[in-house]
Design a protein around this motif. Structure first.
Motif, PDB file in Angstrom:
ATOM      1  N   ASP A  17      66.175  35.126  53.331  1.00  0.00           N
ATOM      2  CA  ASP A  17      65.919  34.284  52.158  1.00  0.00           C
ATOM      3  C   ASP A  17      66.741  34.819  50.977  1.00  0.00           C
ATOM      4  OD1 ASP A  17      64.349  36.158  50.515  1.00  0.00           O
ATOM      5  OD2 ASP A  17      62.653  35.772  51.845  1.00  0.00           O
ATOM      6  N   PRO A  18      66.843  34.064  49.882  1.00  0.00           N
ATOM      7  CA  PRO A  18      67.677  34.508  48.757  1.00  0.00           C
ATOM      8  C   PRO A  18      67.258  35.850  48.165  1.00  0.00           C
ATOM      9  CG  PRO A  18      67.172  32.184  48.527  1.00  0.00           C
ATOM     10  CD  PRO A  18      66.347  32.700  49.686  1.00  0.00           C
ATOM     11  N   VAL A  19      65.966  36.151  48.133  1.00  0.00           N
ATOM     12  CA  VAL A  19      65.514  37.423  47.569  1.00  0.00           C
ATOM     13  C   VAL A  19      65.927  38.580  48.480  1.00  0.00           C
ATOM     14  CG1 VAL A  19      63.471  38.782  46.959  1.00  0.00           C
ATOM     15  CG2 VAL A  19      63.670  36.400  46.209  1.00  0.00           C
ATOM     16  N   GLN A  20      65.740  38.422  49.784  1.00  0.00           N
ATOM     17  CA  GLN A  20      66.203  39.454  50.718  1.00  0.00           C
ATOM     18  C   GLN A  20      67.702  39.663  50.560  1.00  0.00           C
ATOM     19  OE1 GLN A  20      64.788  37.464  54.235  1.00  0.00           O
ATOM     20  NE2 GLN A  20      63.093  38.917  54.505  1.00  0.00           N
ATOM     21  N   ALA A  21      68.445  38.577  50.386  1.00  0.00           N
ATOM     22  CA  ALA A  21      69.902  38.670  50.261  1.00  0.00           C
ATOM     23  C   ALA A  21      70.308  39.431  49.002  1.00  0.00           C
ATOM     24  CB  ALA A  21      70.525  37.275  50.251  1.00  0.00           C
ATOM     25  N   VAL A  22      69.694  39.125  47.859  1.00  0.00           N
ATOM     26  CA  VAL A  22      70.098  39.798  46.624  1.00  0.00           C
ATOM     27  C   VAL A  22      69.776  41.287  46.692  1.00  0.00           C
ATOM     28  CG1 VAL A  22      68.012  39.390  45.220  1.00  0.00           C
ATOM     29  CG2 VAL A  22      70.208  39.604  44.109  1.00  0.00           C
ATOM     30  N   LEU A  23      68.627  41.637  47.237  1.00  0.00           N
ATOM     31  CA  LEU A  23      68.269  43.056  47.326  1.00  0.00           C
ATOM     32  C   LEU A  23      69.188  43.786  48.302  1.00  0.00           C
ATOM     33  CD1 LEU A  23      64.386  42.749  47.191  1.00  0.00           C
ATOM     34  CD2 LEU A  23      65.966  43.316  45.317  1.00  0.00           C
ATOM     35  N   ARG A  24      69.548  43.130  49.410  1.00  0.00           N
ATOM     36  CA  ARG A  24      70.481  43.724  50.362  1.00  0.00           C
ATOM     37  C   ARG A  24      71.861  43.906  49.743  1.00  0.00           C
ATOM     38  NH1 ARG A  24      74.260  41.399  52.796  1.00  0.00           N
ATOM     39  NH2 ARG A  24      73.364  39.311  52.671  1.00  0.00           N
ATOM     40  N   GLU A  25      72.353  42.887  49.050  1.00  0.00           N
ATOM     41  CA  GLU A  25      73.685  42.970  48.443  1.00  0.00           C
ATOM     42  C   GLU A  25      73.744  44.060  47.377  1.00  0.00           C
ATOM     43  OE1 GLU A  25      76.545  41.691  49.193  1.00  0.00           O
ATOM     44  OE2 GLU A  25      75.985  40.120  50.610  1.00  0.00           O
ATOM     45  N   VAL A  26      72.703  44.173  46.554  1.00  0.00           N
ATOM     46  CA  VAL A  26      72.675  45.235  45.547  1.00  0.00           C
ATOM     47  C   VAL A  26      72.724  46.594  46.234  1.00  0.00           C
ATOM     48  CG1 VAL A  26      71.225  46.357  43.798  1.00  0.00           C
ATOM     49  CG2 VAL A  26      71.566  43.882  43.732  1.00  0.00           C
ATOM     50  N   ARG A  27      71.953  46.760  47.301  1.00  0.00           N
ATOM     51  CA  ARG A  27      71.936  48.042  48.037  1.00  0.00           C
ATOM     52  C   ARG A  27      73.312  48.331  48.657  1.00  0.00           C
ATOM     53  NH1 ARG A  27      69.138  52.854  48.870  1.00  0.00           N
ATOM     54  NH2 ARG A  27      69.723  53.591  50.901  1.00  0.00           N
ATOM     55  N   GLU A  28      73.907  47.326  49.297  1.00  0.00           N
ATOM     56  CA  GLU A  28      75.206  47.532  49.956  1.00  0.00           C
ATOM     57  C   GLU A  28      76.313  47.842  48.951  1.00  0.00           C
ATOM     58  OE1 GLU A  28      74.520  44.548  53.784  1.00  0.00           O
ATOM     59  OE2 GLU A  28      76.042  44.036  52.289  1.00  0.00           O
ATOM     60  N   GLU A  29      76.310  47.156  47.824  1.00  0.00           N
ATOM     61  CA  GLU A  29      77.424  47.270  46.885  1.00  0.00           C
ATOM     62  C   GLU A  29      77.260  48.370  45.846  1.00  0.00           C
ATOM     63  OE1 GLU A  29      78.669  43.497  45.333  1.00  0.00           O
ATOM     64  OE2 GLU A  29      78.713  42.592  47.318  1.00  0.00           O
TER      65      GLU A  29
END
Length: 137
Positions: A17-29
């Motif tokens: 979902d969009p929330v999982q995606a934003v938290l994952r992207e912040v962690r990855e980047e």
């Protein structure tokens, strides 16, 4: 890598979902474990599941290199979870910018690439609004 100022972001993966995606992207980047800063209260019911609403949704024209297309950007504000900000930062790829630097409206050194660049108006504005939202949260 792109020698410009931009916040962390990316594409939503299948079954995410969009929330999982934003938290994952912040962690990855960035290496940061973050939490969403809510922008609106949730309606008062438990079902169906609700996700925090983004602050805004941007539609950006992407000219290429391949076929021109549009990106639909869900803009969420986040903050480091449990004070973890200083442990995760890699100074070669991530640079903290102060509220004063954002307000000065000048070019700033971009982390890790040896160039200075103007912060785009949308990025500057959203960063200032995010700082204000974090203060209220």
């Amino acid at each position: 890598r792109l020698q410009q100022w931009m916040p962390p972001g990316g594409h939503i993966e299948p079954d995410e979902d969009p929330v999982q995606a934003v938290l994952r992207e912040v962690r990855e980047e960035t290496g940061l474990i973050a939490e969403i800063i809510g922008s609106a209260p949730a309606p008062p019911f438990d079902y169906p599941q609700q996700l925090p609403t983004p602050y805004t949704i941007l539609v950006e024209d992407i000219p290429g290199p391949g076929e021109p297309h549009q990106h639909i950007d869900l803009i969420y504000f986040v903050r480091p979870f449990d004070g973890a900000a200083h442990d995760a930062v890699d100074d070669r790829t991530l640079r903290w910018v102060t509220e004063a630097e954002l307000r000065e409206n000048g070019a700033l050194d971009v982390a890790g690439c040896g160039v200075s660049a103007q912060i785009p108006q949308d990025v500057r504005h959203l960063a200032l609004v995010a700082i204000a939202a974090a203060r209220l949260a």
